[in-house]
Design a protein around this motif. Structure first.
Motif, PDB file in Angstrom:
ATOM      1  N   GLN A  23       0.831  -1.203   0.000  1.00 34.44           N
ATOM      2  CA  GLN A  23       0.000   0.000   0.000  1.00 34.44           C
ATOM      3  C   GLN A  23       0.866   1.254   0.000  1.00 34.44           C
ATOM      4  O   GLN A  23       0.564   2.228  -0.705  1.00 34.44           O
ATOM      5  N   PHE A  24       1.935   1.229   0.777  1.00 37.70           N
ATOM      6  CA  PHE A  24       2.868   2.358   0.775  1.00 37.70           C
ATOM      7  C   PHE A  24       3.464   2.551  -0.618  1.00 37.70           C
ATOM      8  O   PHE A  24       3.534   3.670  -1.140  1.00 37.70           O
ATOM      9  N   ASN A  25       3.935   1.467  -1.226  1.00 34.85           N
ATOM     10  CA  ASN A  25       4.536   1.566  -2.555  1.00 34.85           C
ATOM     11  C   ASN A  25       3.543   2.105  -3.579  1.00 34.85           C
ATOM     12  O   ASN A  25       3.894   2.949  -4.418  1.00 34.85           O
ATOM     13  N   GLN A  26       2.305   1.626  -3.516  1.00 30.93           N
ATOM     14  CA  GLN A  26       1.311   2.097  -4.479  1.00 30.93           C
ATOM     15  C   GLN A  26       1.002   3.575  -4.275  1.00 30.93           C
ATOM     16  O   GLN A  26       0.774   4.307  -5.245  1.00 30.93           O
ATOM     17  N   ALA A  27       1.022   4.034  -3.032  1.00 27.99           N
ATOM     18  CA  ALA A  27       0.805   5.464  -2.764  1.00 27.99           C
ATOM     19  C   ALA A  27       1.904   6.313  -3.388  1.00 27.99           C
ATOM     20  O   ALA A  27       1.642   7.405  -3.909  1.00 27.99           O
ATOM     21  N   ILE A  28       3.130   5.811  -3.354  1.00 26.95           N
ATOM     22  CA  ILE A  28       4.241   6.533  -3.978  1.00 26.95           C
ATOM     23  C   ILE A  28       4.074   6.568  -5.488  1.00 26.95           C
ATOM     24  O   ILE A  28       4.272   7.607  -6.134  1.00 26.95           O
ATOM     25  N   VAL A  29       3.693   5.449  -6.070  1.00 28.28           N
ATOM     26  CA  VAL A  29       3.464   5.398  -7.517  1.00 28.28           C
ATOM     27  C   VAL A  29       2.350   6.357  -7.910  1.00 28.28           C
ATOM     28  O   VAL A  29       2.480   7.119  -8.885  1.00 28.28           O
ATOM     29  N   ASN A  30       1.266   6.367  -7.169  1.00 31.06           N
ATOM     30  CA  ASN A  30       0.150   7.273  -7.475  1.00 31.06           C
ATOM     31  C   ASN A  30       0.590   8.737  -7.429  1.00 31.06           C
ATOM     32  O   ASN A  30       0.186   9.544  -8.280  1.00 31.06           O
ATOM     33  N   LEU A  31       1.389   9.072  -6.432  1.00 28.11           N
ATOM     34  CA  LEU A  31       1.889  10.447  -6.329  1.00 28.11           C
ATOM     35  C   LEU A  31       2.782  10.787  -7.508  1.00 28.11           C
ATOM     36  O   LEU A  31       2.679  11.870  -8.091  1.00 28.11           O
ATOM     37  N   ALA A  32       3.659   9.854  -7.878  1.00 26.21           N
ATOM     38  CA  ALA A  32       4.575  10.100  -9.000  1.00 26.21           C
ATOM     39  C   ALA A  32       3.816  10.274 -10.308  1.00 26.21           C
ATOM     40  O   ALA A  32       4.156  11.137 -11.129  1.00 26.21           O
ATOM     41  N   VAL A  33       2.776   9.485 -10.512  1.00 25.06           N
ATOM     42  CA  VAL A  33       1.976   9.603 -11.730  1.00 25.06           C
ATOM     43  C   VAL A  33       1.296  10.974 -11.796  1.00 25.06           C
ATOM     44  O   VAL A  33       1.182  11.584 -12.864  1.00 25.06           O
ATOM     45  N   THR A  34       0.877  11.482 -10.657  1.00 28.01           N
ATOM     46  CA  THR A  34       0.265  12.814 -10.611  1.00 28.01           C
ATOM     47  C   THR A  34       1.298  13.904 -10.858  1.00 28.01           C
ATOM     48  O   THR A  34       1.032  14.891 -11.558  1.00 28.01           O
ATOM     49  N   PHE A  35       2.495  13.705 -10.325  1.00 32.33           N
ATOM     50  CA  PHE A  35       3.555  14.715 -10.404  1.00 32.33           C
ATOM     51  C   PHE A  35       4.227  14.723 -11.780  1.00 32.33           C
ATOM     52  O   PHE A  35       4.730  15.750 -12.232  1.00 32.33           O
ATOM     53  N   LEU A  36       4.273  13.581 -12.460  1.00 33.27           N
ATOM     54  CA  LEU A  36       4.881  13.415 -13.780  1.00 33.27           C
ATOM     55  C   LEU A  36       6.318  13.958 -13.847  1.00 33.27           C
ATOM     56  O   LEU A  36       6.623  14.850 -14.641  1.00 33.27           O
ATOM     57  N   PRO A  37       7.218  13.421 -13.046  1.00 33.98           N
ATOM     58  CA  PRO A  37       8.605  13.891 -13.091  1.00 33.98           C
ATOM     59  C   PRO A  37       9.342  13.382 -14.327  1.00 33.98           C
ATOM     60  O   PRO A  37       9.059  12.289 -14.822  1.00 33.98           O
ATOM     61  N   ASN A  38      10.274  14.183 -14.804  1.00 35.60           N
ATOM     62  CA  ASN A  38      11.144  13.724 -15.889  1.00 35.60           C
ATOM     63  C   ASN A  38      12.218  12.779 -15.359  1.00 35.60           C
ATOM     64  O   ASN A  38      12.654  11.868 -16.070  1.00 35.60           O
ATOM     65  N   THR A  39      12.649  13.032 -14.114  1.00 33.94           N
ATOM     66  CA  THR A  39      13.698  12.212 -13.508  1.00 33.94           C
ATOM     67  C   THR A  39      13.340  11.919 -12.056  1.00 33.94           C
ATOM     68  O   THR A  39      12.932  12.811 -11.322  1.00 33.94           O
ATOM     69  N   ILE A  40      13.517  10.661 -11.665  1.00 35.86           N
ATOM     70  CA  ILE A  40      13.345  10.230 -10.277  1.00 35.86           C
ATOM     71  C   ILE A  40      14.642   9.596  -9.813  1.00 35.86           C
ATOM     72  O   ILE A  40      15.208   8.747 -10.504  1.00 35.86           O
ATOM     73  N   VAL A  41      15.118   9.997  -8.638  1.00 31.64           N
ATOM     74  CA  VAL A  41      16.251   9.336  -7.997  1.00 31.64           C
ATOM     75  C   VAL A  41      15.733   8.637  -6.751  1.00 31.64           C
ATOM     76  O   VAL A  41      15.117   9.268  -5.892  1.00 31.64           O
ATOM     77  N   SER A  42      15.970   7.337  -6.681  1.00 29.93           N
ATOM     78  CA  SER A  42      15.490   6.546  -5.554  1.00 29.93           C
ATOM     79  C   SER A  42      16.667   6.108  -4.699  1.00 29.93           C
ATOM     80  O   SER A  42      17.516   5.329  -5.143  1.00 29.93           O
ATOM     81  N   LEU A  43      16.724   6.611  -3.472  1.00 27.31           N
ATOM     82  CA  LEU A  43      17.834   6.337  -2.560  1.00 27.31           C
ATOM     83  C   LEU A  43      17.525   5.105  -1.717  1.00 27.31           C
ATOM     84  O   LEU A  43      16.491   5.031  -1.070  1.00 27.31           O
ATOM     85  N   GLY A  44      18.433   4.144  -1.732  1.00 27.44           N
ATOM     86  CA  GLY A  44      18.199   2.902  -1.015  1.00 27.44           C
ATOM     87  C   GLY A  44      17.192   2.034  -1.755  1.00 27.44           C
ATOM     88  O   GLY A  44      16.258   1.496  -1.157  1.00 27.44           O
ATOM     89  N   CYS A  45      17.394   1.876  -3.059  1.00 30.84           N
ATOM     90  CA  CYS A  45      16.399   1.181  -3.892  1.00 30.84           C
ATOM     91  C   CYS A  45      16.332  -0.313  -3.609  1.00 30.84           C
ATOM     92  O   CYS A  45      15.320  -0.949  -3.897  1.00 30.84           O
ATOM     93  N   GLY A  46      17.399  -0.905  -3.052  1.00 32.95           N
ATOM     94  CA  GLY A  46      17.381  -2.328  -2.743  1.00 32.95           C
ATOM     95  C   GLY A  46      17.123  -3.177  -3.970  1.00 32.95           C
ATOM     96  O   GLY A  46      17.676  -2.938  -5.038  1.00 32.95           O
ATOM     97  N   ILE A  47      16.231  -4.158  -3.839  1.00 32.40           N
ATOM     98  CA  ILE A  47      15.958  -5.075  -4.951  1.00 32.40           C
ATOM     99  C   ILE A  47      14.935  -4.513  -5.937  1.00 32.40           C
ATOM    100  O   ILE A  47      14.612  -5.154  -6.922  1.00 32.40           O
TER     101      ILE A  47
END
Length: 201
Positions: A23-47
């Motif tokens: 649910q947390f991950n999907q909330a982040i995806v939903n926010l990103a889709v609304t924001f429409l960034p050209n570039t995303i940097v994910s710190l501590g991306c893990g697997i």
């Protein structure tokens, strides 16, 4: 969370510790889709559970995943070759300009360097999104309930104090404000919370 896991073990562990992980991950995806960034940097991306979802949702967005663990990066590269991967400790990362910075249960490994890292993020991005564990709300008890029998709580606590520097949510919000950010909590299921902070216009 400082143990080393195989991808399968990690997925089992994180969902046991945080039943609302997806649910947390999907909330982040939903926010990103609304924001429409050209570039995303994910710190501590893990697997790359989140980054793979972001790649599918935002095929035109450049996504950079940063992690110190080469095994995790190698695994992610086999799952989604369209993500640029960088092996680096957060304290040593170059922090290039990006529309959106993400951090997933990674900033609590920083102690004295934390404020400097946040300052760089705020200087070089328009939106910061953080999914993190926070002190209080029964954090220790939740950890204790989910440790494997061969990994006693006292051993975990001794090791944790060397690498985990968690703070409370009020402390986090105060530091964001001190750095000139305005934060909004999006989702909370203790001891985890997700917030975003606007950094500059």
């Amino acid at each position: 969370m400082h143990q080393t896991f195989s991808p399968d073990d990690y997925n089992k562990y994180i969902r046991t510790l945080c039943p609302h992980y997806d649910q947390f991950n999907q909330a982040i995806v939903n926010l990103a889709v609304t924001f429409l960034p050209n570039t995303i940097v994910s710190l501590g991306c893990g697997i790359g559970n989140l980054e793979i979802k972001l790649r599918k949702a935002l095929p035109k967005t450049k996504i950079i995943g940063v992690d110190k663990d080469q095994n995790s990066l190698d695994y992610l590269s086999t799952q989604e070759p369209g993500i640029e991967l960088v092996r680096s400790e957060l304290r040593d990362y170059s922090f290039p300009p990006a529309d959106m910075y993400l951090a997933g249960t990674s900033l609590h490994h920083l102690n004295g360097e934390r404020k400097d890292v946040l300052r760089k993020i705020f200087e070089r991005s328009r939106l910061f999104v953080n999914f993190e564990m926070f002190l209080g709300n029964g954090y220790d008890q939740i950890i204790q309930n989910n440790l494997e029998p061969e990994y006693p709580y006292e051993q975990w606590k001794e090791e944790s104090e060397k690498v985990d520097f968690l703070r409370s949510m009020p402390e986090e919000m105060a530091e964001i404000q001190e750095l000139g950010g305005v934060a909004k909590i999006l989702l909370m299921h203790a001891p985890f919370a997700l917030y975003h902070a606007t950094t500059r216009t």
